[in-house]
Motif scaffolding. Structure first.
Motif, short mmCIF file in Angstrom:
data_model
loop_
_atom_site.label_atom_id
_atom_site.label_comp_id
_atom_site.label_asym_id
_atom_site.label_seq_id
_atom_site.Cartn_x
_atom_site.Cartn_y
_atom_site.Cartn_z
N MET A 36 17.06 18.86 -13.93
CA MET A 36 15.76 18.48 -13.38
C MET A 36 14.67 18.97 -14.33
N PRO A 37 13.89 18.06 -14.97
CA PRO A 37 12.82 18.49 -15.88
C PRO A 37 11.52 18.74 -15.12
N VAL A 38 11.05 19.98 -15.13
CA VAL A 38 9.85 20.37 -14.38
C VAL A 38 8.76 20.78 -15.37
N LEU A 39 7.61 20.16 -15.28
CA LEU A 39 6.48 20.48 -16.16
C LEU A 39 5.35 21.08 -15.33
N ILE A 40 4.93 22.30 -15.70
CA ILE A 40 3.77 22.93 -15.07
C ILE A 40 2.60 22.73 -16.02
N HIS A 41 1.61 22.01 -15.57
CA HIS A 41 0.51 21.57 -16.44
C HIS A 41 -0.83 22.02 -15.88
N HIS A 42 -1.73 22.44 -16.78
CA HIS A 42 -3.12 22.71 -16.38
C HIS A 42 -4.05 22.29 -17.51
N SER A 43 -5.04 21.50 -17.18
CA SER A 43 -6.00 21.02 -18.18
C SER A 43 -7.30 20.70 -17.47
N ASP A 44 -8.32 20.36 -18.26
CA ASP A 44 -9.62 20.01 -17.68
C ASP A 44 -9.57 18.68 -16.95
N THR A 45 -8.71 17.79 -17.37
CA THR A 45 -8.66 16.44 -16.80
C THR A 45 -7.54 16.25 -15.79
N GLY A 46 -6.56 17.16 -15.77
CA GLY A 46 -5.34 16.89 -15.03
C GLY A 46 -4.44 15.99 -15.85
N TRP A 47 -3.20 15.79 -15.39
CA TRP A 47 -2.24 15.02 -16.18
C TRP A 47 -2.63 13.55 -16.21
N THR A 48 -2.72 13.00 -17.41
CA THR A 48 -3.11 11.58 -17.57
C THR A 48 -2.10 10.79 -18.39
N ALA A 49 -1.08 11.44 -18.93
CA ALA A 49 -0.11 10.74 -19.79
C ALA A 49 1.08 10.25 -18.97
N ALA A 50 1.99 9.59 -19.66
CA ALA A 50 3.18 9.04 -19.00
C ALA A 50 4.08 10.16 -18.49
N ARG A 51 4.69 9.92 -17.33
CA ARG A 51 5.67 10.85 -16.78
C ARG A 51 7.09 10.35 -16.98
N ALA A 52 7.25 9.06 -17.19
CA ALA A 52 8.58 8.47 -17.37
C ALA A 52 8.83 8.17 -18.84
N PHE A 53 10.03 8.50 -19.33
CA PHE A 53 10.35 8.30 -20.74
C PHE A 53 10.22 6.84 -21.14
N GLN A 54 10.68 5.93 -20.31
CA GLN A 54 10.66 4.51 -20.67
C GLN A 54 9.24 3.97 -20.82
N ASP A 55 8.24 4.69 -20.26
CA ASP A 55 6.85 4.24 -20.37
C ASP A 55 6.22 4.55 -21.72
N ILE A 56 6.87 5.39 -22.54
CA ILE A 56 6.29 5.68 -23.86
C ILE A 56 6.97 4.87 -24.96
N VAL A 57 7.92 4.02 -24.61
CA VAL A 57 8.59 3.17 -25.59
C VAL A 57 7.81 1.86 -25.71
N ALA A 58 7.38 1.54 -26.95
CA ALA A 58 6.48 0.41 -27.18
C ALA A 58 7.23 -0.91 -27.16
N ALA A 59 7.42 -1.44 -25.97
CA ALA A 59 7.98 -2.80 -25.82
C ALA A 59 7.35 -3.39 -24.57
N ARG A 60 6.36 -4.27 -24.76
CA ARG A 60 5.58 -4.75 -23.63
C ARG A 60 5.74 -6.25 -23.39
N GLY A 61 6.45 -6.93 -24.25
CA GLY A 61 6.59 -8.38 -24.13
C GLY A 61 7.72 -8.78 -23.20
N PRO A 62 8.07 -10.04 -23.20
CA PRO A 62 9.14 -10.53 -22.33
C PRO A 62 10.50 -9.91 -22.66
N GLU A 63 10.63 -9.33 -23.86
CA GLU A 63 11.89 -8.71 -24.25
C GLU A 63 12.12 -7.35 -23.58
N ARG A 64 11.09 -6.81 -22.94
CA ARG A 64 11.18 -5.46 -22.36
C ARG A 64 12.32 -5.36 -21.35
#
Length: 359
Positions: free
Chosen positions: A124-152
């Motif tokens: 279980m991967p647990v991230l404890i985060h604190h920042s001025d903005t709060g977490w704004t990046a991807a939480r799922a690995f598949q969301d950071i892989v650059a494939a956005r077309g119909p081939e995704r």
């Protein structure tokens, strides 16, 4: 009783407080029960929870992340909990990728230690985060892989698929934490992480953890916990004095806890005075050595160049001891410092004249 936080020499105040607190089983248990999905909480045999040795964070990144690995029995095998706390105030866009690397390193170690495994245990991967903005990046690995077309859709089955379990302690973020499962110290530590560096929030929001802080300081291990908390607050609120931070804490707690704070503040001041006296004695000894060396140099050479004198007065004790051993044999003041004198190039012989050939 927990060991004093002075025993740990870690990379940052965040690391020191996080590791000291959640390396204690009762506080780690509370954190995991507060953060994990309820079906997992129900399935784990919490009496078997243990802290695993080792870190998987790259050495170059240890000033930004620290990790803690725990495991427990679940069903017929074990489940691992890989917890990272961030030390930075910005959101790292590829944090889920780094978490994936660390999880793979943990699986690699598990399979190396148990080569007959035919299945991998869950992590279980647990991230404890604190920042001025709060977490704004991807939480799922598949969301950071650059494939956005119909081939995704065709690519997704071939891309690692996991999601961070996020504990966001940034201002105004609940982070999906069941606060009732946390220990009193766990609540206070997560709050301290959330107000890190924000002096106004520290003073304004101390009431949010007043009851938990009072419980922490009245416990048998209260002084050790208070020392860890004060060290962290002093390191992350550099504009506030020891007395100011102590006063903020005193206002939030009851009489018994106030007494613990006063006792610890007195101890911090006593250690500070003792450290100051020790540093003064060392400084005085070094200055005495430097003056003695200058007197011996003057007696031997008649005068000491200003540059040599300045370097001796600025030298540390080890350098002065070395110079003192050279003073009786060195031919110049510069060589007492280990500098060779100016080298004179040997005179070059003029090229020999060629004799004229006899014909």
């Amino acid at each position: 009783m927990p060991k004093s936080p002075r025993k740990r020499a870690l990379t940052s105040p965040h690391d020191a407080l996080f590791q000291w607190t959640f390396s204690q089983r009762e506080h780690a248990l509370g954190l995991l029960k507060a953060a994990l999905p309820q079906p997992v909480v129900a399935a784990v045999r919490w009496s078997t929870l243990c802290i695993e040795k080792g870190s998987f964070v790259d050495r170059a990144l240890r000033s930004r992340h620290s990790d803690l690995v725990l495991s427990a029995r679940m069903g017929a095998g074990r489940i691992y909990f890989y917890v990272i706390v961030e030390h930075q105030r910005d959101v790292e866009a590829l944090m889920v990728f780094r978490m994936g690397l660390y999880m793979m390193r943990l699986w690699e170690r598990i399979t190396r230690d148990r080569p007959r495994l035919t299945e991998l245990p869950p992590i279980m991967p647990v991230l404890i985060h604190h920042s001025d903005t709060g977490w704004t990046a991807a939480r799922a690995f598949q969301d950071i892989v650059a494939a956005r077309g119909p081939e995704r859709a065709a690519l997704l089955p071939h891309i690692p698929c996991f999601e961070l379990l996020l504990v966001d302690v940034s201002a105004g973020r609940a982070g999906d934490v069941v606060e009732g499962a946390l220990t009193a110290l766990g609540k206070v530590v997560l709050w301290c992480l959330s107000v890190s560096g924000d002096d106004a929030r520290l003073e304004r929001e101390i009431g949010h953890v007043a009851a938990a802080l009072d419980e922490v300081l009245r416990a048998p291990s209260g002084l050790a916990a208070l020392e860890a908390l004060l060290r962290y607050l002093l390191a992350t609120h550099e504009r506030l004095s020891v007395q100011k931070i102590g006063g903020i804490l005193e206002k939030a707690v009851g009489p018994q806890a106030q007494e613990a704070i006063v006792t610890e503040l007195d101890e911090i001041e006593r250690r500070g005075r003792a450290q100051g006296r020790a540093q003064g004695r060392v400084q005085g000894r070094v200055q005495g050595r430097a003056q003695t060396l200058l007197e011996v140099l003057t007696a031997r050479f008649g005068s000491v160049p200003a540059e040599v004198s300045a370097r001796i007065l600025a030298a540390d004790e080890a350098t002065l001891v070395t110079c003192t051993t050279r003073v009786l044999t060195a031919p110049t003041p510069q060589e007492v410092l280990g500098d060779g004198g100016p080298r004179v190039s040997p005179a070059r012989r003029p090229p020999a004249r060629k004799r004229a050939r006899r014909t």
